[in-house]
Design a protein around this motif. Structure first.
Motif, PDB file in Angstrom:
ATOM      1  N   PHE A   6      37.532   3.284  -6.736  1.00  0.00           N
ATOM      2  CA  PHE A   6      37.635   4.038  -5.485  1.00  0.00           C
ATOM      3  C   PHE A   6      37.678   5.534  -5.750  1.00  0.00           C
ATOM      4  CE2 PHE A   6      38.812   0.018  -3.439  1.00  0.00           C
ATOM      5  CZ  PHE A   6      38.179   0.165  -2.212  1.00  0.00           C
ATOM      6  N   ILE A  25      31.909   1.962  -5.295  1.00  0.00           N
ATOM      7  CA  ILE A  25      32.481   0.893  -4.480  1.00  0.00           C
ATOM      8  C   ILE A  25      31.443   0.253  -3.552  1.00  0.00           C
ATOM      9  CG2 ILE A  25      34.845   1.770  -4.534  1.00  0.00           C
ATOM     10  CD1 ILE A  25      34.302   3.106  -1.843  1.00  0.00           C
ATOM     11  N   ASP A  26      30.169   0.295  -3.908  1.00  0.00           N
ATOM     12  CA  ASP A  26      29.125  -0.242  -3.022  1.00  0.00           C
ATOM     13  C   ASP A  26      29.412  -1.683  -2.615  1.00  0.00           C
ATOM     14  OD1 ASP A  26      27.894   2.153  -3.275  1.00  0.00           O
ATOM     15  OD2 ASP A  26      26.481   1.503  -4.814  1.00  0.00           O
ATOM     16  N   ASP A  82      33.727  -2.238  -1.645  1.00  0.00           N
ATOM     17  CA  ASP A  82      34.150  -1.735  -0.337  1.00  0.00           C
ATOM     18  C   ASP A  82      34.010  -2.791   0.757  1.00  0.00           C
ATOM     19  OD1 ASP A  82      35.103   0.559   1.172  1.00  0.00           O
ATOM     20  OD2 ASP A  82      33.144   0.526   2.154  1.00  0.00           O
ATOM     21  N   ASN A  83      33.204  -3.812   0.529  1.00  0.00           N
ATOM     22  CA  ASN A  83      33.067  -4.881   1.522  1.00  0.00           C
ATOM     23  C   ASN A  83      34.300  -5.778   1.581  1.00  0.00           C
ATOM     24  OD1 ASN A  83      30.446  -4.059   2.160  1.00  0.00           O
ATOM     25  ND2 ASN A  83      29.555  -5.330   0.541  1.00  0.00           N
ATOM     26  N   TYR A 115      37.635  -4.791  -0.254  1.00  0.00           N
ATOM     27  CA  TYR A 115      38.911  -4.119  -0.492  1.00  0.00           C
ATOM     28  C   TYR A 115      38.869  -2.678  -0.010  1.00  0.00           C
ATOM     29  CZ  TYR A 115      39.875  -8.135  -3.464  1.00  0.00           C
ATOM     30  OH  TYR A 115      40.066  -9.412  -3.939  1.00  0.00           O
ATOM     31  N   GLN A 116      40.052  -2.134   0.228  1.00  0.00           N
ATOM     32  CA  GLN A 116      40.187  -0.740   0.638  1.00  0.00           C
ATOM     33  C   GLN A 116      41.462  -0.165   0.038  1.00  0.00           C
ATOM     34  OE1 GLN A 116      40.681  -0.541   4.879  1.00  0.00           O
ATOM     35  NE2 GLN A 116      42.353  -2.013   4.913  1.00  0.00           N
ATOM     36  N   GLN A 128      31.588  -3.314 -10.919  1.00  0.00           N
ATOM     37  CA  GLN A 128      31.395  -3.799  -9.551  1.00  0.00           C
ATOM     38  C   GLN A 128      31.560  -5.321  -9.461  1.00  0.00           C
ATOM     39  OE1 GLN A 128      30.372  -2.407  -6.396  1.00  0.00           O
ATOM     40  NE2 GLN A 128      30.995  -0.433  -7.185  1.00  0.00           N
ATOM     41  N   ARG A 161      40.196  -5.663   3.000  1.00  0.00           N
ATOM     42  CA  ARG A 161      39.575  -4.936   4.105  1.00  0.00           C
ATOM     43  C   ARG A 161      39.352  -5.833   5.328  1.00  0.00           C
ATOM     44  NH1 ARG A 161      36.993  -0.424   5.207  1.00  0.00           N
ATOM     45  NH2 ARG A 161      37.181   0.352   3.089  1.00  0.00           N
TER      46      ARG A 161
END
Length: 561
Positions: free
Chosen positions: A60, A65-66, A69-70, A72-73, A462, A481
């Motif tokens: 992050f 985070i491509d 990010d889907n 986790y945040q 990733q 997320r």
């Protein structure tokens, strides 16, 4: 001149003993590093999750985070359990993840004895020999649970105690800044240790006041004549109290804000049996406090007997010589710690395991009490007895730890062979079958330390691991997320106690799962009967380990990047 010569002659055995004691302290410190280098990873319960989430945190920071990010945040709420994750993430900028974890663990094994010795010698410079008693507690249940933040906080706590005693209430600007910084670091390590640091420093502050007002007598023995005198606050005590409030003000305000703004999503209170109090303290020295092995019983019984005998001797000496300095502080700290250990629930909010943490502080407090009121100087016979006994105990617990870790090494090595079959940009759905009850030696299940080992398999570029217990708690840096990691029944089925519902996960992830990893079980497991057909239709097997401890399935349509 004659008096000086007599004092010098009296302390010669002590000096000789200290040289031997320093050598033994250094030797045991090095010896206790051995288990850390037996394998690529030192397997603990939550250790893999800490390392994986630290890697996510680094990603992050880098904006890499491509795919991540889907799922986790970053946790945008103020939190206090960050110091371990931040340290690991920073280390991973220059070294691999496995080596970063080694440095954290090495810092704990070296740092805890050193800071404990520092605090102990500030209380009694002539009792450093008792610092050897900390070694049996290094691989405690707190450590083997993988509580990295809590373990780091213990190092900082003993450093704070030593500094608090050493300044002798001489609150210069430099001392105030150092103490305030240590308190903030403790808070960002673990809030429980922060509360104990406030209790300890406040108790020592109160003890100094009562000791000065009543002389070398226990103040409540003269309560009828001295109560008013004790309650009248002198100017120097009011100033010290103001400095104490100043030191704790920044961290205290942050702690209150954290409590008010980060309420847990669940409130689960699990009480424990109070009758197993004494044997429960075995968890301070071993993760398998109930395994019943002869070696564990002998070592813990001998350690308990040693501490009890030394404590009885210490209390008799204290009453005989009327050495009441620090006595009120130890009474307050010990009473609060003991009450918390006896009556606090085993778990709060599902994962906040209380008892081992408080028990660790309770045991170290006993050693500090013994050292504070030991004779000055320690007799030569007592030195030899303590040296031999602590060396036997320390090496015994170390041998026990190495033996236990060796029983895990073969399984761990086999499971980690699956790393090379999980490519970058993989979304991994793991299922791990473990035995929660350490008293059961079920060959069909892995020990509980393997519960989060799937996180070790996803430390590449990733890579998303859908087993991430920390994502459900708002006091860790990474949160889920899209999913409600607490209440969603499908997520809950990652539990080894329930069947794996691949269809449910496929729906939640919108078909993004690329790999399924079965650990400690195979598709022939009765709990996975309904899963076999789903695996056969959408995935194909790419790897099975020699003893079928790990199996990797890859989606038919997946193209490695």
């Amino acid at each position: 001149m004659v008096a000086s010569k007599m004092v010098l002659e009296q302390r010669q055995p002590l000096s000789k003993g200290i040289s031997i004691e320093i050598f033994l302290f250094s030797f045991l410190t090095g010896l206790y590093l051995i288990p850390l280098f037996l394998e690529k990873y030192t397997l603990t319960d939550d250790g893999p999750a800490h390392l994986y989430n630290a890697l996510l945190l680094k990603n992050f920071w880098d904006g890499n985070i491509d795919l991540i990010d889907n799922f986790y945040q970053l946790n945008h709420h103020f939190s206090t359990n960050w110091i371990g994750h931040v340290t690991l993430a920073l280390l991973m900028y220059s070294i691999p993840a496995a080596l970063a974890e080694k440095i954290i663990l090495l810092s704990y094994i070296v740092g805890l004895p050193l800071t404990f010795r520092y605090a102990l010698t500030r209380l009694n410079p002539n009792a450093s020999i008792y610092s050897l008693l900390i070694f049996p507690f290094l691989y405690s249940q707190v450590f083997m649970y993988g509580f990295y933040n809590q373990s780091i906080s213990f190092i900082l706590l003993f450093l704070f105690i030593g500094k608090w005693i050493s300044i002798d209430y001489y609150f210069t600007r430099r001392n105030i800044l150092i103490l305030t910084g240590l308190v903030l670091l403790i808070l960002f390590s673990h809030p429980l240790t922060f509360l104990f640091s406030a209790l300890i420093s406040g108790a020592f502050l109160l003890d100094r006041y009562t000791y000065q007002r009543s002389g070398n007598r226990w103040p409540f023995m003269q309560w009828k004549s001295g109560l008013i005198k004790l309650l009248s606050l002198p100017e120097n005590f009011r100033q010290s109290l103001q400095y104490w409030l100043l030191i704790y003000a920044p961290a205290g305000l942050l702690f209150v804000y954290f409590i008010l703004s980060n309420k847990s999503k669940e409130e689960i209170y699990i009480p424990h049996e109070q009758l197993d109090f004494l044997w429960g303290l075995a968890s301070m020295t071993t993760i398998l406090d109930s395994d019943g092995s002869l070696l564990t019983q002998i070592l813990f019984s001998l350690l308990s007997l040693t501490l009890v005998i030394l404590l009885v001797i210490t209390l008799r000496r204290l009453l005989y010589y009327c050495q009441y300095k620090y006595f009120l502080a130890f009474v307050v700290i010990g009473s609060v710690t003991l009450v918390l250990y006896l009556f606090m629930p085993e778990r709060i909010a599902g994962g906040f395991i209380i008892r081992p943490r408080i028990g660790f502080l309770f045991c170290t407090l006993i050693i500090l009490i013994i050292a504070t009121y030991s004779s000055e100087p320690v007799s030569d016979r007592m030195q030899k007895s303590i040296l031999l006994l602590t060396f036997f105990l320390a090496t015994g617990f170390l041998v026990r730890q190495i033996r236990y870790m060796n029983t895990l090494s073969m399984e761990m090595e086999e499971i980690l062979t699956a790393e090379r079959f999980i490519p970058s940009h993989a979304v991994v759905l793991p299922y791990t079958s473990i035995e929660y009850d350490t008293r059961l030696k079920n060959p069909e299940h892995l020990p509980r330390h393997f519960i989060h080992i799937s996180n070790y398999l996803c430390l590449g570029d990733q890579q998303v691991c859908l087993h991430n217990y920390q994502a459900q708690y708002n006091y860790f840096p990474i949160n889920g997320r899209q999913w409600d990691f607490v209440k969603d029944p499908v997520i809950d089925q990652l539990s080894p106690k329930k069947p794996l519902n691949i269809a449910g996960f496929e729906q939640l992830s919108h078909g993004q799962i690329t790999h399924v990893v079965l650990i400690g079980t195979t598709e022939r497991d009765p709990k996975l009967t309904s899963t076999s057909s789903e695996l056969a239709s959408e995935f194909h097997k790419v790897y099975t380990s020699a003893h079928q401890l790990v199996t990797v399935y890859e989606r038919n349509s997946f193209n490695a990047q």
